[in-house]
Motif scaffolding. Structure first.
Motif, PDB file in Angstrom:
ATOM      1  N   ARG A 184       0.812  -1.214   0.000  1.00 43.59           N
ATOM      2  CA  ARG A 184       0.000   0.000   0.000  1.00 43.59           C
ATOM      3  C   ARG A 184       0.847   1.267   0.000  1.00 43.59           C
ATOM      4  O   ARG A 184       0.450   2.300  -0.554  1.00 43.59           O
ATOM      5  CB  ARG A 184      -0.924   0.025   1.226  1.00 43.59           C
ATOM      6  N   GLU A 185       2.005   1.195   0.642  1.00 49.26           N
ATOM      7  CA  GLU A 185       2.831   2.398   0.777  1.00 49.26           C
ATOM      8  C   GLU A 185       3.419   2.876  -0.552  1.00 49.26           C
ATOM      9  O   GLU A 185       3.889   4.017  -0.654  1.00 49.26           O
ATOM     10  CB  GLU A 185       3.962   2.153   1.781  1.00 49.26           C
ATOM     11  N   ARG A 186       3.345   2.026  -1.576  1.00 54.90           N
ATOM     12  CA  ARG A 186       3.931   2.397  -2.879  1.00 54.90           C
ATOM     13  C   ARG A 186       2.936   3.145  -3.773  1.00 54.90           C
ATOM     14  O   ARG A 186       3.325   3.635  -4.841  1.00 54.90           O
ATOM     15  CB  ARG A 186       4.420   1.142  -3.615  1.00 54.90           C
TER      16      ARG A 186
ATOM     17  N   ILE B 241       0.437   6.312  -3.915  1.00 57.27           N
ATOM     18  CA  ILE B 241       0.043   7.576  -3.285  1.00 57.27           C
ATOM     19  C   ILE B 241      -1.114   8.151  -4.104  1.00 57.27           C
ATOM     20  O   ILE B 241      -0.997   8.317  -5.323  1.00 57.27           O
ATOM     21  CB  ILE B 241       1.202   8.587  -3.254  1.00 57.27           C
TER      22      ILE B 241
END
Length: 612
Positions: A470-472, A474
């Motif tokens: 998920r952090e990749r 934005i």
């Protein structure tokens, strides 16, 4: 049934007045109660009741006439005719459905809801009824409920290509690709038995200009005005001091159309041309509408005006050229052009493809979006702009406040890929490549435009299936034009979509100095970014295959010197090239329009025209 939630939505959204209404919708003051007026209306439409004609035949005729009047925005007549049909056959589901469509066009949602609910009550499992309700929900932005109804429709009518295309379009809008593979198989079968389909809905489903043309012709013919109601213009035309150009649209608002064309309106040569704007959209105080009104020599607000009145006004205005800026997009009134409002009629900008309208003579394009080998897929003759077909605004400005990456939730030192296309344009084909790029470039992120939570959750789920956390990803939300232009330079590489390229979003990115990586296709919509990049002088950013597309994006991401070089070239191309030279664009556009009139006055039929 899966549409139970949608039924609850329909019922719960009725106003208090609507809830207390009778099952059969009441008619507003549009239908006069005075008997003499009713008699006059009946005479007008030749609908004196007769016992010699079967009821079914009378109903069919009334509904056909009512639909025609509704399309022309002659709502009083349309409602009167539908009332007559209901009197003859009050339990006919089709009449209630058609009446609901008329109220939709009139933007009377409560009355439309009543009609659709009554139709559903009469025939709860009728696929046509289910399809109409799904389409209504789609038009008012209730996508999930609309999908439910479309799914139920396909249970009873699996070969309904219109419903299938609409359902797939709605699923694409939320990045739901659960039936993506199945849809491709269905497309092949539908091409053999198709009757009608939304041309716009189909754009993102297949890159096939031949099919696009067939669907556009079907859509154009569905509401076509009969020949006897059209006008003819005789060549040569009477000489006037200036050429009169009429632009027709409902998008004279803070909308992509005005962001692109607004400056051209202002720069038209008033020594040679008079500019008429026919705005059939809502009357607002938006900057785009005010700009359109100010830039026109004559601005006519014709929202809600019936077609015959608009056509009569356009003819009285003495237009030489009528320009449609909508095509097959939401809210269009393309049937106005069936009447022949001007000697020369042109399609431009709003729809990236052929209109299929027999009476539209030309479309504006360029050698990249419509090369000679593809001209057979367009019913219009092509007016070839020498650089790029897309007008742009050289006076645009970004917001004064320039955000930092942290303000947008972006890592400060990451390589930022971005996709600011509308989510419906994205398919698993592009997304697979984007996720591979994130794996191959560990310090990178994807900046993805998605304004709604359900879209974001679907995108994150698809990323997880491909091994990306998920952090990749934005997410970027909606921003006003100036703010969007201010945030765009935070991106490093713009990743384009395939079947429907970035159009305004691509020219925005280039203006901000962000290289756009695209793959050129066959249909107009799949070749726009290539045209923009050609105008900027960066043809090497145009690829032909998914493999080339991935390789080029990877090279830019890994070779920071090459990326810096491409950014510098994009900026130089914007500053010195033709894409944002609005004065040059306007003079070329005007020269092409003059050539169309020269052909007409010489008694020649429309033909492909260029300035070379």
């Amino acid at each position: 049934m899966s549409n139970s939630g949608a039924q609850h939505f329909l019922a719960s959204n009725l106003s208090g007045a609507a809830k207390g209404a009778a099952k059969t919708p009441g008619f507003p003051g549009a239908v006069v109660s005075n008997q003499r007026a009713n008699f006059a209306m009946a005479l007008k439409h030749g609908m004196m009741k007769s016992n010699d004609v079967p009821v079914r035949e009378q109903v069919v005729r009334l509904m056909k006439m009512s639909r025609k009047k509704a399309v022309e925005r002659s709502f009083d007549d349309a409602l009167y005719l539908m009332e007559q049909a209901l009197e003859l056959d009050p339990k006919n589901r089709s009449i209630h459905t058609a009446l609901g469509e008329i109220y939709e066009l009139m933007e009377k949602r409560d009355k439309a809801l009543l009609c659709h609910i009554e139709a559903l009550r009469l025939e709860p499992q009728n696929p046509e009824c289910l399809a109409y309700i799904g389409s209504y929900l789609m038009r008012i932005g209730q996508d999930e409920e609309a999908i439910n109804y479309f799914q139920d429709t396909l249970k009873f009518a699996p070969s309904n290509e219109v419903v299938f295309a609409r359902m797939m379009h709605l699923k694409r809008r939320k990045c739901d690709w659960s039936e993506f593979g199945k849809s491709r198989k269905k497309i092949k079968n539908f091409t053999k038995v198709m009757k009608a389909i939304d041309p716009f809905s189909f754009l993102s489903i297949a890159d096939d200009p031949d099919l696009q043309m067939q669907y556009s012709v079907l859509a154009a013919n569905a509401n076509k005005v009969s020949k006897k109601e059209t006008a003819a213009f005789t060549a040569p035309l009477p000489k006037k001091d200036k050429i009169r150009i009429g632009y027709f649209s409902c998008d004279f608002l803070d909308h992509a159309t005005m962001y692109l064309i607004g400056r051209m309106f202002e720069l038209h040569d008033r020594e040679k041309f008079e500019i008429y704007i026919y705005d059939y959209g809502a009357m607002t105080n938006q900057e785009g509408r005010l700009r359109a009104e100010k830039s026109a020599d004559v601005y006519r607000q014709v929202g809600g005006v019936d077609s015959e009145t608009i056509v009569e006004q356009a003819r009285q205005d003495g237009l030489d050229i009528a320009v449609d800026l909508k095509g097959h997009t939401k809210g269009n009134r393309i049937n106005l052009f069936d009447y022949r409002m001007a000697p020369v009629q042109i399609s431009y900008l709003g729809y990236p493809g052929t209109t299929g309208v027999e009476s539209i003579d030309y479309m504006v394009a360029d050698p990249v979006v419509v090369p000679p080998k593809y001209r057979k897929y367009y019913t219009e003759k092509v007016l070839y702009m020498p650089d790029c077909y897309q007008s742009n605004d050289d006076s645009r400005k970004a917001a004064c406040h320039v955000p930092a990456r942290a303000d947008m939730g972006l890592p400060e030192d990451a390589l930022v890929f971005c996709s600011f296309n509308s989510p419906y344009k994205v398919s698993p084909d592009e997304f697979d490549i984007w996720m591979k790029l994130l794996k191959l470039v560990p310090d990178s992120v994807l900046w993805f435009y998605a304004a709604k939570d359900d879209i974001r959750e679907n995108v994150l789920a698809e990323a997880k299936r491909r091994g990306i956390g998920r952090e990749r990803i934005i997410f970027a939300g909606f921003a006003k034009q100036e703010e969007h232009l201010a945030r765009l330079p935070l991106a490093d590489i713009f990743l384009d979509t395939f079947f429907v390229n970035a159009h305004t979003t691509a020219s925005d990115a280039l203006w901000a100095g962000v290289p756009v990586v695209t793959k050129v296709g066959k249909q107009f919509a799949a070749r726009v970014a290539a045209s923009l990049l050609h105008a900027v002088g960066t043809d090497e950013l145009v690829t032909s295959t998914p493999q080339q597309y991935q390789a080029l994006a990877l090279k830019l991401a890994r070779d920071r010197e090459y990326l810096a070089e491409m950014k510098a070239r994009v900026k130089a191309g914007i500053e010195t090239g033709p894409l944002y030279d609005t004065e040059r664009f306007t003079r070329n556009f005007e020269a092409l329009l003059e050539k169309t009139l020269e052909r007409f006055n010489a008694g020649l039929k429309p033909d492909h025209i260029s300035l070379q």
